[in-house]
Design a protein around this motif. Structure first.
Motif, PDB file in Angstrom:
ATOM      1  N   THR A 107       0.486  -0.957   0.342  1.00  0.00           N
ATOM      2  CA  THR A 107       0.190  -0.333  -0.284  1.00  0.00           C
ATOM      3  C   THR A 107       0.340   1.175  -0.286  1.00  0.00           C
ATOM      4  N   GLY A 108       0.306   2.332  -0.110  1.00  0.00           N
ATOM      5  CA  GLY A 108       1.321   3.594  -0.068  1.00  0.00           C
ATOM      6  C   GLY A 108       1.907   4.204  -0.955  1.00  0.00           C
ATOM      7  N   ASP A 109       3.648   4.802  -0.542  1.00  0.00           N
ATOM      8  CA  ASP A 109       4.446   4.353  -1.250  1.00  0.00           C
ATOM      9  C   ASP A 109       4.993   3.102  -1.413  1.00  0.00           C
ATOM     10  N   SER A 110       5.109   1.729  -0.156  1.00  0.00           N
ATOM     11  CA  SER A 110       5.938   1.065  -0.016  1.00  0.00           C
ATOM     12  C   SER A 110       6.112   0.203  -1.298  1.00  0.00           C
ATOM     13  N   SER A 111       6.820  -1.025  -1.209  1.00  0.00           N
ATOM     14  CA  SER A 111       7.730  -1.611  -2.433  1.00  0.00           C
ATOM     15  C   SER A 111       6.555  -2.313  -3.141  1.00  0.00           C
ATOM     16  N   ALA A 112       6.100  -3.503  -2.764  1.00  0.00           N
ATOM     17  CA  ALA A 112       4.753  -4.105  -3.656  1.00  0.00           C
ATOM     18  C   ALA A 112       3.863  -3.284  -4.589  1.00  0.00           C
ATOM     19  N   ALA A 113       3.392  -4.284  -5.431  1.00  0.00           N
ATOM     20  CA  ALA A 113       2.998  -4.138  -5.995  1.00  0.00           C
ATOM     21  C   ALA A 113       1.280  -4.394  -5.082  1.00  0.00           C
ATOM     22  N   THR A 114       0.014  -3.301  -5.461  1.00  0.00           N
ATOM     23  CA  THR A 114      -0.184  -3.881  -4.810  1.00  0.00           C
ATOM     24  C   THR A 114      -1.527  -5.638  -4.331  1.00  0.00           C
ATOM     25  N   GLY A 115      -1.601  -5.773  -3.995  1.00  0.00           N
ATOM     26  CA  GLY A 115      -2.274  -7.385  -4.009  1.00  0.00           C
ATOM     27  C   GLY A 115      -1.076  -8.117  -4.259  1.00  0.00           C
ATOM     28  N   LEU A 363       6.627  21.108   2.178  1.00  0.00           N
ATOM     29  CA  LEU A 363       5.897  20.051   1.095  1.00  0.00           C
ATOM     30  C   LEU A 363       6.892  18.974   1.070  1.00  0.00           C
ATOM     31  N   VAL A 364       5.918  17.829   1.196  1.00  0.00           N
ATOM     32  CA  VAL A 364       6.618  16.584   1.321  1.00  0.00           C
ATOM     33  C   VAL A 364       6.369  15.992  -0.351  1.00  0.00           C
ATOM     34  N   ALA A 365       6.863  14.925  -0.783  1.00  0.00           N
ATOM     35  CA  ALA A 365       7.235  14.382  -1.397  1.00  0.00           C
ATOM     36  C   ALA A 365       7.619  13.124  -1.809  1.00  0.00           C
ATOM     37  N   VAL A 366       7.818  12.310  -2.599  1.00  0.00           N
ATOM     38  CA  VAL A 366       9.006  11.106  -3.137  1.00  0.00           C
ATOM     39  C   VAL A 366       9.063  11.062  -4.546  1.00  0.00           C
ATOM     40  N   LEU A 367      10.403  11.063  -4.744  1.00  0.00           N
ATOM     41  CA  LEU A 367      11.574  10.871  -4.954  1.00  0.00           C
ATOM     42  C   LEU A 367      11.708   9.942  -6.119  1.00  0.00           C
ATOM     43  N   GLY A 368      11.662   8.707  -7.226  1.00  0.00           N
ATOM     44  CA  GLY A 368      12.553   8.364  -8.324  1.00  0.00           C
ATOM     45  C   GLY A 368      12.701   7.975  -9.142  1.00  0.00           C
ATOM     46  N   GLU A 369      14.252   7.535  -9.705  1.00  0.00           N
ATOM     47  CA  GLU A 369      15.040   7.832 -10.548  1.00  0.00           C
ATOM     48  C   GLU A 369      15.488   6.439 -10.189  1.00  0.00           C
ATOM     49  N   ARG A 370      16.017   6.500 -11.487  1.00  0.00           N
ATOM     50  CA  ARG A 370      17.277   5.029 -11.780  1.00  0.00           C
ATOM     51  C   ARG A 370      19.006   5.135 -10.749  1.00  0.00           C
ATOM     52  N   ASP A 371      18.564   3.894 -10.003  1.00  0.00           N
ATOM     53  CA  ASP A 371      19.802   3.422  -9.353  1.00  0.00           C
ATOM     54  C   ASP A 371      21.012   4.479  -9.782  1.00  0.00           C
ATOM     55  N   ASP A 372      22.209   4.486  -9.046  1.00  0.00           N
ATOM     56  CA  ASP A 372      23.593   4.990  -9.494  1.00  0.00           C
ATOM     57  C   ASP A 372      24.272   3.552 -10.458  1.00  0.00           C
ATOM     58  N   ALA A 373      23.434   3.023 -10.739  1.00  0.00           N
ATOM     59  CA  ALA A 373      24.533   1.644 -10.654  1.00  0.00           C
ATOM     60  C   ALA A 373      23.870   1.725 -12.579  1.00  0.00           C
ATOM     61  N   ASP A 374      22.900   2.390 -12.895  1.00  0.00           N
ATOM     62  CA  ASP A 374      22.344   2.865 -14.599  1.00  0.00           C
ATOM     63  C   ASP A 374      21.940   3.618 -14.574  1.00  0.00           C
ATOM     64  N   HIS A 397      -6.537   5.538  -5.663  1.00  0.00           N
ATOM     65  CA  HIS A 397      -6.675   3.832  -6.071  1.00  0.00           C
ATOM     66  C   HIS A 397      -5.027   3.639  -6.752  1.00  0.00           C
ATOM     67  N   ARG A 398      -4.152   3.917  -5.905  1.00  0.00           N
ATOM     68  CA  ARG A 398      -2.629   4.006  -5.896  1.00  0.00           C
ATOM     69  C   ARG A 398      -2.258   3.981  -7.739  1.00  0.00           C
ATOM     70  N   LEU A 399      -3.057   5.514  -7.718  1.00  0.00           N
ATOM     71  CA  LEU A 399      -3.198   5.047  -9.607  1.00  0.00           C
ATOM     72  C   LEU A 399      -1.480   5.449  -9.775  1.00  0.00           C
ATOM     73  N   TRP A 400      -0.975   6.617  -9.263  1.00  0.00           N
ATOM     74  CA  TRP A 400       0.740   7.299  -9.549  1.00  0.00           C
ATOM     75  C   TRP A 400       1.669   5.986  -9.490  1.00  0.00           C
ATOM     76  N   VAL A 401       1.292   5.676  -8.015  1.00  0.00           N
ATOM     77  CA  VAL A 401       3.029   4.510  -7.713  1.00  0.00           C
ATOM     78  C   VAL A 401       3.728   3.277  -8.891  1.00  0.00           C
ATOM     79  N   PRO A 402       2.783   2.109  -9.790  1.00  0.00           N
ATOM     80  CA  PRO A 402       3.580   1.997 -10.717  1.00  0.00           C
ATOM     81  C   PRO A 402       3.872   2.162 -11.934  1.00  0.00           C
ATOM     82  N   TRP A 403       2.726   3.396 -12.120  1.00  0.00           N
ATOM     83  CA  TRP A 403       3.398   4.950 -13.465  1.00  0.00           C
ATOM     84  C   TRP A 403       4.680   5.098 -13.243  1.00  0.00           C
ATOM     85  N   ALA A 404       4.714   6.260 -11.978  1.00  0.00           N
ATOM     86  CA  ALA A 404       5.952   6.474 -12.141  1.00  0.00           C
ATOM     87  C   ALA A 404       7.166   5.334 -11.793  1.00  0.00           C
ATOM     88  N   ARG A 405       6.974   4.114 -10.909  1.00  0.00           N
ATOM     89  CA  ARG A 405       8.077   3.701 -11.302  1.00  0.00           C
ATOM     90  C   ARG A 405       8.631   2.781 -12.941  1.00  0.00           C
TER      91      ARG A 405
END
Length: 630
Positions: A107-115, A363-374, A397-405
């Motif tokens: 759920t939320g900003d955690s790592s796993a896909a919903t469900g 303001l609070v936000a979650v930043l996502g990007e490629r890791d330094d290894a790539d 409905h957690r719409l942004w999380v999968p598309w952001a990644r």
């Protein structure tokens, strides 16, 4: 929850802690409140959960020897009660109770896909959150607070531990089957599960109001019941429920487990009064010296004598020193701040960022990007994602999380932003709650991305009210090159005519033309600034550009229109999400290359040779709407 409701929790201990433990209303206190919550990452069962640690306000209110772990419900219930959970955590910390609120692995900003996780994964996350709460607080005693399904899981987690002294069942469900029955099912009738039936979970997902679960996980949820084993750890439980509603099943189960159950009924279980009662009850449990753990029962030691204030004060001071040392030890241990992920075979990283500049609310936000290894050789583009009104950074409905990644894996820098007063961002004053004030927040986020990440072009993608705010920021020239507005609530600045003017406008429809021209002028102004606007419209928002008005916008406003077929509002269905993601990818590809957006004349020139272009689809929708109107 409103700011006024949250403020009610800051008043009880303004002039000292009442001797009877009661809560007193009053003005805003002069004492120091708890420090801002800090993000914490919890590793459990191969997943990473995001949590927030609310350190106790120990300046004037003594830190009580109890750490609280707050667990949410799942799905839509988690989204709806997020503000109330945050307000409760703030109130507990202000009252001297350090509180850790955490999100389930999926759920939320955690790592796993919903469900994608199991009940065992959820209980492992609960255990990890409890261990982290003890380490952060320096205490040896715990209290669990669970909302709805979280209350049922909290009971199972409490039975498995010997250091949980109190449990708060906040609007508890009667069973896992009752929770499943209460969910809104999308594109399905009533769920009927036959024992022993064989299903392929990957091929047969079940969608609850926009959150997907496999049939196997639904079966596991339906089998979840309250614990039946007696507990020797949890002494007391508080059950908070509506005036008219379920709760007897949970109350009977807690009593059978050997707890002394206190029940409270409220017309609004998530309201200020109910949350204040939870704070008061937990403070009373924390102050009960008869359940202190880890203190040797040595004769004349003085701990068991409530009149020996000197000894008790020394003990409290020693515990506070231990808590401070534990926090410093965690800081020196370089606790991870990046969440490591893999998407499409690409290593990604995400972290919570706080944008605190220019004296404006943080303001609070979650930043996502490629890791330094790539590393990405080409200059990266940025995407800022905005949710609809009142929805936090994960989107409806957690719409942004999968598309952001997904976009981060393609090379973009993605920022999922909480606007002021939403989610975990600080609130503005009442005079700054208009779209222009929110546009300034977007400008701060874009400026932060340019300073900290060195991005080139920036696209703001918003849905509903978020789309409107993105357009206001672009129109004001606040550093936005492109806006993708998904089902915007409105584009033009709202006009509030007088009652007489309203009657005149209704009587004479021809007077609406100047306002329509004002919208076209705003769109032209945005085009003159070099801002491209793409409207992604579901069938319920086609009226925004239908008929001759849509043709004028296409010709004069520098806007492209992209219809998308959906079945449910806010893209709740899985097919609706997939269609939206495909449309957004088509508008943004190639990633990281700074691709230009076709101008209006180029769009019309392409109509002759491109039968299935987005513009052609838009014109067909407009023509169809015009025929219906005629």
């Amino acid at each position: 929850m409103s700011a006024e409701g949250c403020a009610a929790f800051a008043t009880p201990w303004a002039d000292g802690d009442p001797q009877d433990g009661s809560l007193q209303a009053g003005p805003t206190p002069s004492r120091a409140l708890a420090p801002p919550p800090q993000p914490v990452l919890i590793e459990a069962a191969g997943h990473t959960c995001l949590a927030w640690w609310h350190a106790p306000a120990a300046a004037t209110v003594p830190a009580l020897p109890l750490a609280v772990v707050l667990a949410s419900s799942w799905g839509e219930e988690d989204l709806a009660a997020y503000d109330a959970q945050r307000a409760l955590a703030v109130a507990l910390a202000d009252g001297g109770l350090g509180t850790l609120r955490f999100e389930w692995p999926d759920t939320g900003d955690s790592s796993a896909a919903t469900g994608a996780t199991t009940l065992a994964d959820a209980l492992a996350a609960f255990d990890g959150a409890a261990a982290r709460a003890l380490a952060l607080s320096g205490h040896e005693r715990l209290a669990f607070v669970g909302l709805r399904l979280g209350a049922l899981l909290a009971a199972h987690a409490a039975v498995a531990r010997p250091d949980v002294d109190a449990l708060v069942a906040w609007r508890p469900v009667g069973s896992g089957r009752a929770f499943v029955r209460d969910q809104a099912v999308v594109r399905a009738g009533r769920i009927s599960l036959r024992p022993g039936a064989l299903f392929d979970p990957s091929q047969l997902p079940v969608s609850f109001g926009g959150f997907a679960l496999s049939v196997r996980h639904v079966e596991a949820l339906c089998a979840l019941r309250w614990p039946t084993a007696a507990t020797t750890s949890v002494l007391e439980a508080l059950l908070v429920r509506p005036l008219q509603g379920a709760g007897r099943t949970a109350s009977d189960a807690l009593a059978r487990m050997g707890m002394r159950v206190c029940e409270q009924s409220h017309s609004d279980p998530c309201g200020a009064q109910a949350l204040a009662e939870i704070v008061r009850w937990l403070r009373e449990r924390a102050a009960d010296a008869t359940v202190l753990r880890g203190v040797p029962a040595i004769e004349d030691f003085g701990v068991a004598d409530p009149a020996n204030r000197g000894t008790n004060a020394a003990l409290d001071h020693a515990r506070l020193d231990a808590a401070t040392a534990a926090v410093l030890a965690l800081a020196k241990a370089d606790a991870p701040v990046w969440m490591r992920l893999r998407e499409q075979g690409v290593a990604l990283r995400e972290r919570v960022v706080r944008i605190d500049d220019a004296g404006a609310p943080a303001l609070v936000a979650v930043l996502g990007e490629r890791d330094d290894a790539d590393p990405v050789a080409a200059p990266r583009d940025a995407i800022v994602l905005l949710s609809s009104a009142g929805a936090r950074r994960i989107g409806p409905h957690r719409l942004w999380v999968p598309w952001a990644r997904h976009r981060a894996a393609l090379g973009d820098v993605v920022l999922r932003l909480d606007i002021s007063g939403v989610g975990d961002s600080a609130a503005r004053g009442r005079d700054d709650l208009d779209d222009d004030g929110m546009a300034a927040d977007i400008a701060r986020a874009v400026g932060w991305l340019r300073r900290e990440k060195g991005v080139s072009a920036c696209t703001v993608v918003g849905i509903g009210a978020g789309a409107t705010r993105a357009w206001r920021a672009a129109l004001a020239g606040l550093g936005v090159e492109r806006v993708i507005a998904i089902d915007p609530t409105r584009l033009r600045r709202p006009v509030r005519p007088s009652a007489r003017a309203s009657r005149a406008l209704r009587a004479c429809a021809g007077l609406l033309r100047p306002f329509e021209d004002e919208l076209a002028a705003e769109l032209a102004q945005g085009a003159a600034r070099g801002v491209a606007l793409s409207l992604v419209l579901s069938p319920r928002r086609e009226g925004l550009v239908e008929g001759a008005r849509g043709l004028r916008l296409l010709r004069r406003g520098g806007v492209t229109i992209h219809p998308i077929a959906t079945t449910h509002p806010d893209f709740a269905g899985m097919a609706d999400k997939a269609a939206l993601y495909a449309r957004l990818d088509a508008l943004l590809l190639p990633a990281g290359g700074g691709a230009s957006v076709p101008r209006v004349d180029e769009t019309f020139a392409a109509l002759a040779g491109t039968r299935l272009s987005c513009a052609a689809e838009a014109l067909r929708v407009i023509a169809r709407s015009s025929r219906r109107a005629a």
